[in-house]
Structures are given as C-alpha cells and as structure tokens.
Design an enzyme around this catalytic site. Structure first.
Site, PDB file in Angstrom:
ATOM      1  N   ARG A  43       0.662  -4.567   5.551  1.00 41.21           N
ATOM      2  CA  ARG A  43       2.103  -4.676   5.332  1.00 41.21           C
ATOM      3  C   ARG A  43       2.720  -3.317   5.019  1.00 41.21           C
ATOM      4  O   ARG A  43       3.762  -2.957   5.566  1.00 41.21           O
ATOM      5  CB  ARG A  43       2.378  -5.650   4.182  1.00 41.21           C
ATOM      6  CG  ARG A  43       1.958  -7.083   4.438  1.00 41.21           C
ATOM      7  CD  ARG A  43       2.331  -7.952   3.242  1.00 41.21           C
ATOM      8  NE  ARG A  43       1.845  -9.319   3.355  1.00 41.21           N
ATOM      9  CZ  ARG A  43       0.665  -9.730   2.906  1.00 41.21           C
ATOM     10  NH1 ARG A  43      -0.139  -8.874   2.299  1.00 41.21           N
ATOM     11  NH2 ARG A  43       0.281 -10.986   3.038  1.00 41.21           N
ATOM     12  N   ILE A  44       2.086  -2.578   4.098  1.00 40.80           N
ATOM     13  CA  ILE A  44       2.656  -1.294   3.692  1.00 40.80           C
ATOM     14  C   ILE A  44       2.545  -0.280   4.827  1.00 40.80           C
ATOM     15  O   ILE A  44       3.481   0.482   5.099  1.00 40.80           O
ATOM     16  CB  ILE A  44       1.967  -0.767   2.413  1.00 40.80           C
ATOM     17  CG1 ILE A  44       2.209  -1.743   1.254  1.00 40.80           C
ATOM     18  CG2 ILE A  44       2.486   0.618   2.051  1.00 40.80           C
ATOM     19  CD1 ILE A  44       1.409  -1.443   0.000  1.00 40.80           C
ATOM     20  N   ARG A  46      -9.186  -2.317  10.451  1.00 43.34           N
ATOM     21  CA  ARG A  46     -10.348  -3.170  10.730  1.00 43.34           C
ATOM     22  C   ARG A  46     -10.117  -3.993  11.992  1.00 43.34           C
ATOM     23  O   ARG A  46     -11.042  -4.255  12.754  1.00 43.34           O
ATOM     24  CB  ARG A  46     -10.606  -4.105   9.538  1.00 43.34           C
ATOM     25  CG  ARG A  46     -11.224  -3.419   8.330  1.00 43.34           C
ATOM     26  CD  ARG A  46     -11.311  -4.364   7.155  1.00 43.34           C
ATOM     27  NE  ARG A  46      -9.986  -4.760   6.684  1.00 43.34           N
ATOM     28  CZ  ARG A  46      -9.767  -5.570   5.660  1.00 43.34           C
ATOM     29  NH1 ARG A  46     -10.789  -6.093   5.010  1.00 43.34           N
ATOM     30  NH2 ARG A  46      -8.534  -5.875   5.286  1.00 43.34           N
ATOM     31  N   THR A  47      -8.872  -4.407  12.196  1.00 46.84           N
ATOM     32  CA  THR A  47      -8.516  -5.189  13.385  1.00 46.84           C
ATOM     33  C   THR A  47      -7.219  -4.644  13.975  1.00 46.84           C
ATOM     34  O   THR A  47      -6.469  -3.932  13.304  1.00 46.84           O
ATOM     35  CB  THR A  47      -8.315  -6.674  13.026  1.00 46.84           C
ATOM     36  OG1 THR A  47      -7.307  -6.771  12.008  1.00 46.84           O
ATOM     37  CG2 THR A  47      -9.603  -7.297  12.513  1.00 46.84           C
ATOM     38  N   ARG A  53      -5.810   4.128  -2.920  1.00 51.48           N
ATOM     39  CA  ARG A  53      -6.722   4.180  -4.049  1.00 51.48           C
ATOM     40  C   ARG A  53      -7.450   5.522  -4.057  1.00 51.48           C
ATOM     41  O   ARG A  53      -7.874   6.016  -3.007  1.00 51.48           O
ATOM     42  CB  ARG A  53      -7.762   3.047  -3.988  1.00 51.48           C
ATOM     43  CG  ARG A  53      -7.198   1.668  -4.236  1.00 51.48           C
ATOM     44  CD  ARG A  53      -6.784   1.472  -5.687  1.00 51.48           C
ATOM     45  NE  ARG A  53      -6.202   0.149  -5.908  1.00 51.48           N
ATOM     46  CZ  ARG A  53      -4.920  -0.122  -5.813  1.00 51.48           C
ATOM     47  NH1 ARG A  53      -4.057   0.821  -5.465  1.00 51.48           N
ATOM     48  NH2 ARG A  53      -4.465  -1.342  -6.048  1.00 51.48           N
ATOM     49  N   GLU A  66      -8.133   7.750 -13.325  1.00 54.36           N
ATOM     50  CA  GLU A  66      -6.740   7.835 -13.765  1.00 54.36           C
ATOM     51  C   GLU A  66      -6.619   7.436 -15.225  1.00 54.36           C
ATOM     52  O   GLU A  66      -7.306   6.521 -15.668  1.00 54.36           O
ATOM     53  CB  GLU A  66      -5.861   6.913 -12.904  1.00 54.36           C
ATOM     54  CG  GLU A  66      -5.814   7.328 -11.442  1.00 54.36           C
ATOM     55  CD  GLU A  66      -4.954   6.398 -10.581  1.00 54.36           C
ATOM     56  OE1 GLU A  66      -4.392   5.418 -11.124  1.00 54.36           O
ATOM     57  OE2 GLU A  66      -4.845   6.650  -9.377  1.00 54.36           O
ATOM     58  N   HIS A  70       0.635   7.680  -9.906  1.00 59.38           N
ATOM     59  CA  HIS A  70       0.429   6.312  -9.409  1.00 59.38           C
ATOM     60  C   HIS A  70       1.698   5.474  -9.594  1.00 59.38           C
ATOM     61  O   HIS A  70       1.700   4.450 -10.296  1.00 59.38           O
ATOM     62  CB  HIS A  70      -0.753   5.650 -10.136  1.00 59.38           C
ATOM     63  CG  HIS A  70      -1.344   4.501  -9.358  1.00 59.38           C
ATOM     64  ND1 HIS A  70      -2.665   4.135  -9.460  1.00 59.38           N
ATOM     65  CD2 HIS A  70      -0.783   3.629  -8.469  1.00 59.38           C
ATOM     66  CE1 HIS A  70      -2.896   3.094  -8.679  1.00 59.38           C
ATOM     67  NE2 HIS A  70      -1.771   2.775  -8.063  1.00 59.38           N
ATOM     68  N   ILE A  71       2.765   5.896  -8.927  1.00 51.52           N
ATOM     69  CA  ILE A  71       4.064   5.238  -9.085  1.00 51.52           C
ATOM     70  C   ILE A  71       4.554   4.617  -7.769  1.00 51.52           C
ATOM     71  O   ILE A  71       5.745   4.440  -7.560  1.00 51.52           O
ATOM     72  CB  ILE A  71       5.121   6.218  -9.633  1.00 51.52           C
ATOM     73  CG1 ILE A  71       5.246   7.468  -8.733  1.00 51.52           C
ATOM     74  CG2 ILE A  71       4.794   6.611 -11.063  1.00 51.52           C
ATOM     75  CD1 ILE A  71       6.417   8.379  -9.105  1.00 51.52           C
ATOM     76  N   GLY A  72       3.606   4.267  -6.896  1.00 54.36           N
ATOM     77  CA  GLY A  72       3.977   3.738  -5.579  1.00 54.36           C
ATOM     78  C   GLY A  72       4.967   2.592  -5.609  1.00 54.36           C
ATOM     79  O   GLY A  72       5.899   2.545  -4.822  1.00 54.36           O
TER      80      GLY A  72
END
Length: 321
Positions: free
Chosen positions: A158-159, A179-180, A239, A268, A287-289
């Site tokens: 999605r992202i 992967r697909t 990650r 972190e 880490h503020i995505g």
C-alpha cells in the site's frame, strides 16, 4: 461477569480509549516518551485480557507463556515484527495492527525524505544557521533533480504504491521489486516489475518499503550498495533491520552511493554520536513516518476498535494471524 483487563503500553490520546473503558478495565502506562520497562510489561500481561502495544514492546513466547488470559494483542503500527506471531497463534491470541490509515501519511514522509536528501534541504537550512551564507554562487549546495529520474521501490504494498503515485507527478520512471507482481500498480501507475539486481543497477533513487522478515533482514548490504549507481540515493522508511548499517557507512564513505535518507535504524533510538549522523549527505529522522496528528489519532482509534471486536466475538478490521 468480571470485566476484561486491557493494558495500554504507552500514553495515547484519551479519546481513543473511551470505547475501551465502556467494555473493560483500562490501565495505561503514563509516559509518552518513555517505553514501559520489560518487567512491568510482563507483570501486567499476566492478568491482561488484551494488550494495546507499540512497536517498541517485545511480545515474545516468554511473555505469552505467562499470559493465560490474553486474547488479543493490538499493535498501534502497521508492522508487527515485535510480536512472535507463531507463538501467539498457537496460544489462540489474535494479533492486530493498524494498516491503511497511515498509508498516505507515511508515503508523504517517504517522498519528503527523498526530496530533502536529493535537494540537500537539511544541509541548506543548517548552512544558514551556521552563518555560512555569505554570497550566492552558481553551484552552492547543488543537489540532484528528482523529476524524470528513475525510482526503484522495494516493497510495492500500500505504501509503496502511494509513493509511486506521488512519483508520477514528478514524471519519474517507476521500477519495483516485490514478492509478487502488483498488477494494480502496473496498470494504474505504469510501474515495471524487475529483479532486485536490475532495480539496484537502474534506479536513481532506491526506496526501501519492504517488511522485515528473516528473508529480508539486512538485504541492503555492501554487495547491494555496490550494485547501485554512484550517483544514486538510498531511502529507508520501513525497518532499520533491512539494512546492514556498517555496510551503509562503508558505502557512503567510499562513495558507492551519493546519499541516504533514513527514518528508521537497527537500534532505536540512536544516539547523537551515531556514525551515520557524521555524514552531511545523510538525512536522519526519528521514525516519524506516520507521525501526523490526524493519522496517529486514527491509528489509536483503530487499535482500540480491534480490541473491542475481538473481545465481543467479531472479526477485527485488521488481523495479522
């Protein structure tokens, strides 16, 4: 009938917890910036019916073995690599997460990180603050164009698709490895599926959005960086464990790649003397995505709804196992 005990491992907006308070006894770790100590988490889990958790909380087999009443773990994150899914499944514990609601917000941040790194925006701001701007010069802090370049996305979920959608506005060529095959991304966004190696060799920007698994752990090592163009920029908004940070340091030092934009790290939080922070061509974020007010509120509410659904015998909106 005794009310279920629901433990929340970090301070979250109280309005998100109001529905939980209607069905159970809710207790919350009172600190927002300080994670709950491991021993307290284990102690609370022993009597909890539901755990409302963060990515920083390790929900492993040891904890699950000591939690006989536990029915659901609701992670306020799209990721869930902090939870032993197999052990939870074997014990009949439903694991939930909060996808979808953070897709566009995380994509915004990812593309913003790409732009900041390419156009040296943070460097420019610091240049002025340091009092170094004495005159204009033709090549002063010249970065690299984004428009009409090739974007390689590792992880076209999605992202990834939302990042590709933003890239279309910059007339970028979009390659991806997954992967697909993602037929929707190919049809709607013109994305092209390629091998991992081909993506590394062709892309001007390599954006990592893959999930962290045993197969993807440290997939970005020195061999991967050597396959990238010397002019390419690496972005990681997924990650930290996907990257061998020692190898990334080598790649930056030896100019195997041009720059990096990082929202996540292996451990972190990182300290301010972390070696990666010594590079002027690295943009590092804490880490503020998904950290917009609107999105964090929606994530908090979804985490609560997942718990309510499980405890009331309904299928939750987002399950992992």
């Amino acid at each position: 009938m005794e009310k279920p005990f629901i433990y929340v491992t970090r301070k979250v907006p109280e309005e998100a917890l109001l529905p939980l308070m209607e069905i159970g006894e809710v207790e919350m770790w009172p600190h927002e910036m300080e994670p709950i100590p491991r021993e307290i988490l284990i102690e609370k889990a022993k009597t909890a019916t539901a755990l409302y958790t963060m990515l920083s909380d390790k929900i492993d087999e040891k904890l699950l073995d000591q939690s006989p009443n536990l029915k659901v773990v609701s992670n306020m994150a799209v990721g869930f690599d902090n939870i032993n899914i197999q052990a939870a499944t074997e014990k009949g514990v439903v694991v939930c997460n909060t996808p979808d609601v953070l897709t566009d917000t995380t994509a915004d941040l990812t593309f913003g990180l790409l732009m900041a790194t390419a156009r040296r925006i943070v460097e420019g701001a610091e240049y002025i603050k340091a009092g170094n701007w004495k005159n204009w010069a033709p090549m002063l802090l010249a970065g690299t164009d984004i428009h009409h370049k090739t974007l390689g996305i590792i992880g076209m979920g999605r992202i990834g698709a939302a990042v590709a959608k933003r890239a279309k506005g910059f007339d970028m060529e979009i390659l991806y490895h997954n992967r697909t095959h993602n037929s929707d991304a190919e049809k709607e966004l013109g994305a092209t599926y390629v091998s991992f190696q081909h993506l590394l060799e062709r892309s001007d920007f390599v954006v990592c959005l893959a999930p962290l698994t045993e197969k993807t752990k440290e997939m970005f090592d020195i061999e991967a960086f050597k396959q990238m163009k010397n002019s390419s920029i690496f972005i990681n908004a997924s990650r930290g464990g996907l990257v061998n940070e020692d190898d990334l340091i080598i790649a930056l030092s030896s100019k195997e790649i041009a720059a990096a934009g990082l929202d996540v790290f292996r451990e972190e939080p990182i300290s301010n003397d972390h070696p990666l922070l010594g590079f002027s061509n690295v943009v590092a974020l804490p880490h503020i995505g998904s950290a917009s007010v609107e999105t964090r509120q929606e994530m908090a509410k979804l985490a609560s709804r997942n718990i309510i659904d499980v405890l009331s015998g309904k299928k939750p909106e987002a399950t992992v196992n």
